[in-house]
Design a protein around this motif. Structure first.
Motif, PDB file in Angstrom:
ATOM      1  N   UNK A 133     -10.406   4.349 -11.525  1.00  0.00           N
ATOM      2  CA  UNK A 133     -11.758   4.902 -11.498  1.00  0.00           C
ATOM      3  C   UNK A 133     -12.608   4.207 -12.526  1.00  0.00           C
ATOM      4  N   UNK A 134     -13.853   4.014 -12.142  1.00  0.00           N
ATOM      5  CA  UNK A 134     -14.813   3.277 -12.946  1.00  0.00           C
ATOM      6  C   UNK A 134     -15.915   4.228 -13.379  1.00  0.00           C
ATOM      7  N   UNK A 135     -16.210   4.177 -14.650  1.00  0.00           N
ATOM      8  CA  UNK A 135     -17.247   5.040 -15.226  1.00  0.00           C
ATOM      9  C   UNK A 135     -18.251   4.151 -15.940  1.00  0.00           C
ATOM     10  N   UNK A 136     -19.524   4.452 -15.775  1.00  0.00           N
ATOM     11  CA  UNK A 136     -20.598   3.666 -16.381  1.00  0.00           C
ATOM     12  C   UNK A 136     -20.569   3.855 -17.893  1.00  0.00           C
ATOM     13  N   UNK A 137     -20.560   2.745 -18.613  1.00  0.00           N
ATOM     14  CA  UNK A 137     -20.637   2.786 -20.062  1.00  0.00           C
ATOM     15  C   UNK A 137     -22.078   2.536 -20.493  1.00  0.00           C
TER      16      UNK A 137
END
Length: 125
Positions: A113-117
């Motif tokens: 899963x990819x989360x915006x930094x």
């Protein structure tokens, strides 16, 4: 083993609709920026990647096809689902990327899963 900027593995406190409560699944979690998608040349299976036009993208997720399958969803069913991380962080799935390998092609694709930094990680190419 591989090391990528912004990557961590975790299996704690992740909940979603339909999850068996005691089932623990390891997810590779990537903190990414807007340009990561183009830099890595990902393809979307469904939905969208993070976009500067959407200020609320910091509360959104993009998962891969393997993660959607493990969670019990097709790629299209995953869009709009809310995931609870920890005690009170709710994130909405806005996209599903096609599976890709960060490691050897002989290894299975991990749940990701990819989360915006808030930081910039990639430059446009």
């Amino acid at each position: 083993s591989h090391h990528m900027l912004g990557k961590e593995t975790s299996n704690f406190g992740l909940e979603w609709e339909g999850k068996v409560s005691d089932k623990r699944i390891n997810f590779e979690r990537f903190f990414v920026d807007y340009d990561f998608y183009n830099t890595m040349q990902f393809e979307m299976a469904e939905g969208r990647w993070f976009d500067r036009a959407f200020a609320a993208d910091s509360s959104k997720l993009v998962i891969n096809e393997t993660a959607a399958e493990v969670m019990g969803f097709s790629a299209i069913e995953a869009i709009g689902k809310r995931v609870k991380f920890g005690e009170n962080l709710f994130l909405e799935i806005v996209g599903v990327v096609k599976d890709f390998h960060f490691t050897s092609l002989h290894e299975t694709v991990s749940t990701q899963w990819h989360q915006k930094t808030l930081r910039k990680i990639c430059s446009r190419v």
